[in-house]
Each structure stands twice: as structure tokens, then as C-alpha cells.
Write a protein that holds these residues in place. Structure first.
Motif, PDB file in Angstrom:
ATOM      1  N   ILE A 173       8.357   2.760   8.191  1.00 42.49           N
ATOM      2  CA  ILE A 173       8.118   1.968   6.983  1.00 42.49           C
ATOM      3  C   ILE A 173       7.875   0.499   7.300  1.00 42.49           C
ATOM      4  N   TRP A 174       8.538  -0.023   8.356  1.00 48.05           N
ATOM      5  CA  TRP A 174       8.406  -1.451   8.657  1.00 48.05           C
ATOM      6  C   TRP A 174       7.027  -1.817   9.203  1.00 48.05           C
ATOM      7  N   ASP A 175       6.238  -0.835   9.587  1.00 44.32           N
ATOM      8  CA  ASP A 175       4.881  -1.120  10.050  1.00 44.32           C
ATOM      9  C   ASP A 175       3.904  -1.319   8.895  1.00 44.32           C
ATOM     10  N   HIS A 176       4.332  -1.071   7.665  1.00 44.17           N
ATOM     11  CA  HIS A 176       3.406  -1.087   6.529  1.00 44.17           C
ATOM     12  C   HIS A 176       3.907  -1.890   5.330  1.00 44.17           C
ATOM     13  N   ALA A 177       5.223  -1.931   5.125  1.00 46.08           N
ATOM     14  CA  ALA A 177       5.764  -2.649   3.967  1.00 46.08           C
ATOM     15  C   ALA A 177       5.455  -4.135   4.086  1.00 46.08           C
ATOM     16  N   GLY A 178       4.963  -4.702   3.021  1.00 44.76           N
ATOM     17  CA  GLY A 178       4.600  -6.118   3.015  1.00 44.76           C
ATOM     18  C   GLY A 178       3.126  -6.310   3.264  1.00 44.76           C
ATOM     19  N   GLY A 179       2.632  -5.797   4.383  1.00 48.48           N
ATOM     20  CA  GLY A 179       1.210  -5.924   4.671  1.00 48.48           C
ATOM     21  C   GLY A 179       0.359  -5.216   3.637  1.00 48.48           C
ATOM     22  N   GLN A 180       0.826  -4.056   3.172  1.00 48.29           N
ATOM     23  CA  GLN A 180       0.074  -3.343   2.144  1.00 48.29           C
ATOM     24  C   GLN A 180       0.072  -4.109   0.823  1.00 48.29           C
ATOM     25  N   LEU A 181       1.194  -4.769   0.499  1.00 50.59           N
ATOM     26  CA  LEU A 181       1.227  -5.571  -0.723  1.00 50.59           C
ATOM     27  C   LEU A 181       0.234  -6.728  -0.643  1.00 50.59           C
ATOM     28  N   LEU A 182       0.170  -7.401   0.490  1.00 49.92           N
ATOM     29  CA  LEU A 182      -0.787  -8.494   0.655  1.00 49.92           C
ATOM     30  C   LEU A 182      -2.208  -8.015   0.378  1.00 49.92           C
ATOM     31  N   PHE A 183      -2.568  -6.877   0.983  1.00 46.68           N
ATOM     32  CA  PHE A 183      -3.941  -6.405   0.870  1.00 46.68           C
ATOM     33  C   PHE A 183      -4.272  -5.957  -0.544  1.00 46.68           C
ATOM     34  N   THR A 184      -3.368  -5.256  -1.200  1.00 45.91           N
ATOM     35  CA  THR A 184      -3.656  -4.807  -2.566  1.00 45.91           C
ATOM     36  C   THR A 184      -3.710  -5.977  -3.546  1.00 45.91           C
ATOM     37  N   GLU A 185      -3.025  -7.075  -3.234  1.00 47.34           N
ATOM     38  CA  GLU A 185      -3.058  -8.245  -4.118  1.00 47.34           C
ATOM     39  C   GLU A 185      -4.409  -8.966  -4.093  1.00 47.34           C
ATOM     40  N   VAL A 186      -5.261  -8.685  -3.089  1.00 46.45           N
ATOM     41  CA  VAL A 186      -6.609  -9.255  -3.087  1.00 46.45           C
ATOM     42  C   VAL A 186      -7.651  -8.196  -3.455  1.00 46.45           C
ATOM     43  N   GLY A 187      -7.187  -7.056  -3.968  1.00 49.93           N
ATOM     44  CA  GLY A 187      -8.104  -6.021  -4.433  1.00 49.93           C
ATOM     45  C   GLY A 187      -8.292  -4.861  -3.491  1.00 49.93           C
ATOM     46  N   GLY A 188      -7.608  -4.875  -2.337  1.00 53.16           N
ATOM     47  CA  GLY A 188      -7.747  -3.799  -1.378  1.00 53.16           C
ATOM     48  C   GLY A 188      -7.210  -2.479  -1.906  1.00 53.16           C
ATOM     49  N   ILE A 189      -7.728  -1.383  -1.373  1.00 54.79           N
ATOM     50  CA  ILE A 189      -7.337  -0.040  -1.776  1.00 54.79           C
ATOM     51  C   ILE A 189      -6.670   0.658  -0.591  1.00 54.79           C
ATOM     52  N   ILE A 190      -5.496   1.251  -0.827  1.00 59.72           N
ATOM     53  CA  ILE A 190      -4.796   1.999   0.215  1.00 59.72           C
ATOM     54  C   ILE A 190      -4.328   3.327  -0.374  1.00 59.72           C
ATOM     55  N   LYS A 191      -4.786   4.410   0.218  1.00 62.37           N
ATOM     56  CA  LYS A 191      -4.404   5.755  -0.219  1.00 62.37           C
ATOM     57  C   LYS A 191      -4.145   6.613   1.011  1.00 62.37           C
ATOM     58  N   ASP A 192      -3.502   7.760   0.780  1.00 61.27           N
ATOM     59  CA  ASP A 192      -3.450   8.727   1.874  1.00 61.27           C
ATOM     60  C   ASP A 192      -4.707   9.589   1.813  1.00 61.27           C
ATOM     61  N   ILE A 193      -4.837  10.528   2.736  1.00 65.17           N
ATOM     62  CA  ILE A 193      -6.051  11.341   2.813  1.00 65.17           C
ATOM     63  C   ILE A 193      -6.263  12.160   1.547  1.00 65.17           C
ATOM     64  N   ASP A 194      -5.166  12.482   0.863  1.00 61.18           N
ATOM     65  CA  ASP A 194      -5.249  13.267  -0.373  1.00 61.18           C
ATOM     66  C   ASP A 194      -5.415  12.400  -1.613  1.00 61.18           C
ATOM     67  N   GLY A 195      -5.583  11.090  -1.424  1.00 61.20           N
ATOM     68  CA  GLY A 195      -5.825  10.192  -2.544  1.00 61.20           C
ATOM     69  C   GLY A 195      -4.584   9.683  -3.239  1.00 61.20           C
TER      70      GLY A 195
END
Length: 370
Positions: free
Chosen positions: A306-328
């Protein structure tokens, strides 16, 4: 700034500032030759990792004693190796007397950072990060993400995220080696050698729903924040010019061959950008320096921490980025210390407007496995 979580962000900025200056100081004092111990999983860990986690947890626990903490490091090695423990303790003491603790005066706080008072308190602070709690308030941290490239003087990140019932609410990620002008940060070509030799890099931060910001790190303060623009959903570049970010080629549990196949299916060069630190990949995405990040495991038994992704994903989604798993599906941060492959199979992160066609290419590539 929203009143909700603004206090938590202020404290997060303080502790990530302190840990960023500490880790960069270690690099400079050892002239980029950093000795490393080896953890049980064979990954390198430096005295900077331990000291930074001790400082972050000690300072936050003093303000939020009821909160839980989830960190990468454990003090087991230090308790078994007195010499190593003493080196880490000396580093914590050095940080306490370096003037870093006065940064709170610049961040509208009237109390100083609370450092461990004894070596035993330092060890206890590190071990406080061993929680498996997934509900309530949990501070997730990676004191040095990208230890391998930290040891070579290249890019690494000091990461902190507040989860509330598994939802990212606050993020602060220090990039002490990233040379960047916060007043003109977007579309800079982020790479391992873009090193801030003279300064202390930059810090990116976000409160959920309030946008993402970047500011300079100085030894005794943080610079003024610059808000990053939210990107449009128009699909951006032509497929052929898409930049796929990848880890250093070599040992990995991900299917890099299939990463390459996806890029080539879209007519894009692979790899476009190569950065080792997972959280620095999110920073590069947030800054618009790259377009697509794939994490395609070989099977659903694969997990990621979890520590490899928490925080960084919030930064990216706050500028409009999209993050999903392979199943959407959205990434579930309420699984404890790991993001499990049977809950979230892989990850696809793209600039807005690209996710659907990248996902289609991924599914076509994965269909060949059968």
C-alpha cells in the motif's frame, strides 16, 4: 483551502519536510555512497529509511495519538544490531539539532516537531508503523521510496498519506532530488538524472477534492505553493507519441514484456520514461511528464504494498488522472498492508481521455495468455 483536513496537511508538510532534508543530508554527507542493510525480502534499506520513519511517526503520534500508522520499516534489525541502531539514533539526533524542527514557524504551527527522546523511543516509534488496521484514520508512509536509486544519488520520494476508512484524504510527497521550478512545473521531462544538486528538490501535496500543489523545499522552510492545473479529457497526444513510464529494466515481478506489447499495440515507443521509484512514477504522471503507467502482474497471486501507491495516486487523480485496475475497478486501499491481486488485478494509470483505449489494448494483450 478546505477547513477539513487542512490541519492534517500542515502537519504532513512539516514532517515530510523534515524527513526530506534529513535524507538529502545523508546523501550529501556520504557523497552519494550510502551503505545499506538487507531486509528479509532482499531489498536494500538505509539508515535514512529508519530515521525518517522514526521522525515522521514520532511527530504525528504526538499530535494524533489515537491515529494508526502504517510504515514500510520495522525496528527488528535495529534491535538485533546495536551498531546499526546507534547510527540511526545519531542521525535522528542530528536532525533534531539541525534547525529542521523550526520549520513549523513557517507553516502556521505553534508547536515544534516532537522527536524521540531516547533510542528506545526511536525504536518504538518505528515499530508503531506495524499496524494492519484498515478502518479509521491511518497514516501510510514510505520514508524512502526507491532506496536503490536513493543510494546512487538519483530519484527517490519521501511519502505520506492519510487514509480515512481506506480513502486517501491527504498526501504529501517529498522529491528531494528532483530539479524543478514550481512556477513552471508541467511537462518537464522527469528522469533519474534530473537531480537538484544545490537544493532540496520539491514537495507535492493534496487534500482530496482541493487540487494538487507543488513547492520548493529549502533546508529551513518550504516555498510558496503553486497549484497544478487539472487536465482536459480530450485524449491528449496521438497514440504514437504516448510516453509509457517503466521501472529500470531487469528484475521485476511484473510482466514487462506485456507492458511493451501494449505500448507497441498503440504504436508507441517503449519504454518512454524509465524511473525506479513507484511513487516517483505518480509524481511524473502528476506533472504531465509521462502519459501511461502499467502494472500487469503475471497472475492474481501478485500483490503490491500500500505504501507504494497511497498518496501518489491522490496527487494524480487531483489533476484529472485516471487509475483503475485491469477490470476497471478503483483501487481499494482498505485491504491492510497489501493491495491484493484477487481484489485489484493490476493497475492502469493514464492521463484523462486515454484510459479506455489503453485498457482495450491491455485486454487484447492479456487474451493471448490463453
Amino acid at each position: 483551502m478546505s477547513a477539513e483536513y487542512s490541519e492534517e496537511l500542515a502537519h504532513a508538510l512539516r514532517v515530510v519536510h523534515a524527513a526530506s532534508v534529513l535524507t538529502k543530508s545523508v546523501l550529501r554527507s556520504l557523497q552519494n555512497s550510502v551503505s545499506a542493510e538487507t531486509k528479509a525480502d532482499d531489498s536494500p534499506v538505509t539508515i535514512a529509511d529508519f530515521a525518517a520513519q522514526a521522525i515522521i511517526i514520532s511527530a504525528l503520534h504526538a499530535v494524533y495519538p489515537a491515529d494508526a500508522f502504517l510504515g514500510e520499516e520495522s525496528a527488528d534489525q535495529l534491535r538485533e544490531n546495536e551498531g546499526l541502531a546507534e547510527r540511526v539514533w545519531q542521525l535522528v539526533q542530528q536532525a533534531q539539532t539541525s534547525g529542521v524542527q523550526h520549520v513549523q514557524q513557517r507553516l502556521n504551527s505553534h508547536t515544534g516537531l516532537v522527536f524521540p527522546a531516547t533510542k528506545e523511543e526511536m525504536l518504538d516509534a518505528i515499530d508503531r508503523g506495524a499496524t494492519t488496521q484498515s478502518k479509521g484514520r491511518v497514516w501510510v508512509m514510505d520514508p524512502v521510496d526507491g532506496t536503490a536509486t536513493f543510494m546512487t544519488g538519483n530519484q527517490y520520494a519521501v511519502c505520506l498519506c492519510l487514509l480515512v476508512d481506506g480513502v486517501q484524504q491527504v498526501a504529501a510527497i517529498g522529491c528531494p532530488n528532483l530539479r524543478l521550478n514550481p512556477k513552471n512545473p508541467v511537462n518537464v521531462k522527469v528522469h533519474e538524472e534530473l537531480v537538484d544538486e544545490a537544493g532540496f528538490g520539491v514537495l507535492l501535496s493534496a487534500i482530496r477534492g482541493e487540487g494538487a500543489y507543488v513547492r520548493s523545499i529549502f533546508s529551513d522552510r518550504l516555498g510558496e505553493p503553486s497549484k497544478l492545473d487539472v487536465r482536459s479529457n480530450d485524449g491528449g497526444k496521438d497514440d504514437q507519441s504516448l510516453d509509457f513510464i517503466e521501472s529500470t529494466l531487469g528484475k521485476t515481478s511484473l510482466s514487462q514484456a506485456e507492458h511493451k506489447n501494449v505500448a507497441e499495440a498503440l504504436g508507441a515507443k517503449w519504454p518512454g520514461t524509465v524511473i525506479w521509484s513507484q511513487q516517483m512514477k505518480y509524481v511524473a504522471l502528476t506533472l504531465g511528464a509521462t502519459d501511461v503507467m502499467l502494472r500487469l502482474p503475471l497472475d492474481k497471486s501478485r500483490y503490491t504494498h500500500i505504501w507504494d501507491h497511497a498518496g501518489g495516486q491522490l496527487l494524480f487523480t487531483e489533476v484529472g488522472g485516471i487509475i483503475k485496475d485491469i477490470d476497471g475497478r478503483s483501487i481499494d486501499f482498505a485491504q491492510g498492508r497489501r493491495i491484493l491481486g484477487n481484489k485489484n488485478y493490476g493497475m492502469i494509470a493514464t492521463q484523462p481521455g486515454l484510459c479506455e483505449k489503453v485498457n482495450e489494448a491491455v485486454k487484447a494483450v492479456l487474451a493471448r495468455r490463453a
